[in-house]
Every structure is written in structure tokens, then in C-alpha cells.
Design an enzyme around this catalytic site. Sequence first.
Site, mmCIF file in Angstrom:
data_model
loop_
_atom_site.group_PDB
_atom_site.id
_atom_site.type_symbol
_atom_site.label_atom_id
_atom_site.label_comp_id
_atom_site.label_asym_id
_atom_site.label_seq_id
_atom_site.Cartn_x
_atom_site.Cartn_y
_atom_site.Cartn_z
ATOM 1 N N CYS A 142 0.837 -1.206 0.000
ATOM 2 C CA CYS A 142 0.000 0.000 0.000
ATOM 3 C C CYS A 142 0.867 1.249 0.000
ATOM 4 O O CYS A 142 1.456 1.598 1.038
ATOM 5 C CB CYS A 142 -0.923 -0.022 1.214
ATOM 6 S SG CYS A 142 -1.876 1.494 1.372
ATOM 7 N N CYS A 145 -0.448 4.103 2.290
ATOM 8 C CA CYS A 145 -0.275 3.849 3.731
ATOM 9 C C CYS A 145 1.183 4.021 4.151
ATOM 10 O O CYS A 145 1.458 4.543 5.226
ATOM 11 C CB CYS A 145 -0.676 2.414 4.094
ATOM 12 S SG CYS A 145 -2.108 1.784 3.263
ATOM 13 N N ASP A 146 2.113 3.559 3.331
ATOM 14 C CA ASP A 146 3.505 3.437 3.785
ATOM 15 C C ASP A 146 4.510 4.316 3.061
ATOM 16 O O ASP A 146 5.661 4.403 3.492
ATOM 17 C CB ASP A 146 3.950 1.962 3.642
ATOM 18 C CG ASP A 146 3.091 1.032 4.477
ATOM 19 O OD1 ASP A 146 2.656 1.462 5.560
ATOM 20 O OD2 ASP A 146 2.835 -0.103 4.042
#
Length: 324
Positions: A142, A145-146
Site C-alpha cells: 500500500c 499507507c507506507d
Amino acid sequence: MPDEGKEVERRHELIIVGAGPAGLTAGLYAARGELDALLLESGLPGGQLLLTDLIDDYPGVEEVGGPELADRMLKHATKFGLEVETATVNAIKKLEDGDFRVTTDEGTVFRARAIVLTAGGTATKLGVPGEDEFAGKGVSYCALCDGAFFKGETIAVAGGGDAATEEGDFLTRFAEKVYMIHRRDEFRAQKIFQHRVFENPKMEVIWDTVVEEVLGDSGMERLRLKNVKTGDERFLDATGLFVFIGFRPNTGLMEDHVDHDEAGYFITDRDMRTSIPGLFVAGDVRSQMTRQITTAVGDATTAVITAEKYLKELAEPAHETAKT
Ligand code: NAP
């Protein structure tokens, strides 16, 4: 409080499973059509939208962040009175009486006359040594997200489809260098995403190559790569590996056999009926050529309208009997 050990069962006309764009659209139409519908979602509503930074191909909305679009879709559906509940559905079964039994990890059991399954899918893993070991310590599925954890670093992206190219481009906001590792010598991604890769000075493509191993100590430090044409191996220093090599549909929730294609996606007719009467599907669980937000919301609209027709047909025989 329910009696201990006694199963709690709740009944609805229609249950929608999954709150991605397809599920939220199905919910909007069901609530707007005043169906007795419940939407079950295990996490935050939004599905893949929550993993997408920027959406620029949703007609009428030139640019919107994925999470924002998810939030707007949720608000729109609940405005019409949609009931949304957090629950992890673990199995759906059609019973002899024609109802569907929906069981959840939380222990609540639901019954419904019809189901619209929009449960999406989960990211495919490379399945190479070190991938699991360094998951969350360099390996990610992701970008949104990261990505921010890799500011100024050198990272790699595996894959050559829309997701890999689009997310790889996005990751250059944070990373100093993004290597695209693709197993062939051309991308399957849409041309617009390919151009973004080729024109981005921070990106470099390593063609005909696969990741063989993820290596490091407390965090990921390098990758062992293999050229599939020459067999040559090399090491690539990188602190992150984002894997975008496809998607496995969450079709395993169905306990009964449903006709599906080779990749496991459920086959529907043009009105989103599956081979099980009363089970309708839309979005990433459905066998189709395209996987766009626009197609997901369109198919979900059709699925609910067909489900409504199905429910009406179920109700009609009883109505006829009552009249005589
Ligand atoms: P995809 O289109 O199936 O692409 C998967 C990529 O991973 C392919 O390039 C494939 O290589 C590669 N691959 C598969 N297995 C591999 C393995 N074991 N090792 C190395 N590489 C592997 O999947 P996706 O990119 O996740 O997209 C899924 C769907 O979502 C698509 O329909 C896509 O159009 C859609 N999508 C749309 C958007 C958008 O429009 N904004 C964004 C993201 C996704 P080969 O090419 O050699 O098969």
C-alpha cells in the site's frame, strides 16, 4: 444481553457485503429504494479507495483523494438511510428455504433474502523468501499507507500493471529513487500510467526481471534480482519493496459453488446475477475486463436493481395466495 451460547440471528431483506465503491453504491441505491438493507464491512468503508492517493478518472470529479471520495460515498449512502455495520463476514451460505445465512467473526449471524457481494479482494504476494519476514519492515502492498516512511530513500516496485505504475509514480513524492521491476519487457498498464513512469526522472525500469529474495537485518536492505532472459542475478540496494502484482478476489466467502472464471472471479450475466439465485455481485469479485471505480459503481447499481426485482418476484407468489 443475549443468552450465553445462544446464537443471535438478525434478518434483513438484502445484505451487502463490503463497502468499497461497489458496496457503497449498492448501499446508496438500496437505501434510496427503501429496501430493508444492511451493509457489512470489516474495516473502514472505502475499500481500495483508501489505498489510492489521487483519483482523476471519476467523471465530474476532476481530482479527488481516494479516502475523500470514500467518505463522500459513505455520507451519500447514509444520507438515504443506509444502515452500515462493522462486521467481518466469514461465510455466506444459501439455505434450503432460499434465505442466505451470513456468519461473522463477531458471532452475529444474519439472514437475508438476497445478497449483493462486493467484497473486493486482497493483494497477491510474490511468495519469495524474506517477503513475509520484512513485511512492515520494508515490504508493503500500500503506497498511500507506507510511502511517507521512505522519504529520500531508494525503493523498488514489483509489477507492470496499472497499480504498479500509478503507485510507483506516486511513491516518487517521497522516495529519491524508484526502481520498477517488471518480469517482461513491456508494461501491461494503461499508456497514461506508462508515460508517467517513463517521464519521471526519479524512476528507472528494470525489465525482464523478478525479485528472488528480500534481504536485510532489522529492516529490508537489498533485493536479490534475477533476469529471466539471461538468468543473471544481481543485488539491488533498496530499503523498500512495494508489491503490486495483482489481486485475489474475496470469493472464498461463499460456501456454495458459484460459477467462476479461471482466476476465480464470479461470472455474472449482464444484470449481475450469479449462478446462485439471489446472489448478485459487483466490483472486484466479478469476472470482467476492467476494474475501474466507474465500472464498479455502474455494476453495483445494476446489481441492486436486479436484486430488488428478485425480491419483488419472491414476494409476489405470497401476495397472490393472500388474494385468493
Ligand atoms: P494487473 O493489471 O493484473 O497487473 C499485475 C502486474 O503484475 C502485471 O504486470 C504482471 O505481469 C505482474 N505480475 C503478476 N504476477 C507476478 C509475479 N508473480 N511476479 C512478478 N510480476 C507479476 O494488476 P493491478 O495492476 O493490480 O490491477 C488490477 C486491476 O485494477 C486492473 O484491472 C487495473 O486496470 C485496475 N486498476 C486501475 C487503476 C486506475 O485506473 N486508476 C489503478 C490500479 C488498478 P505481466 O504483465 O507479465 O502479466
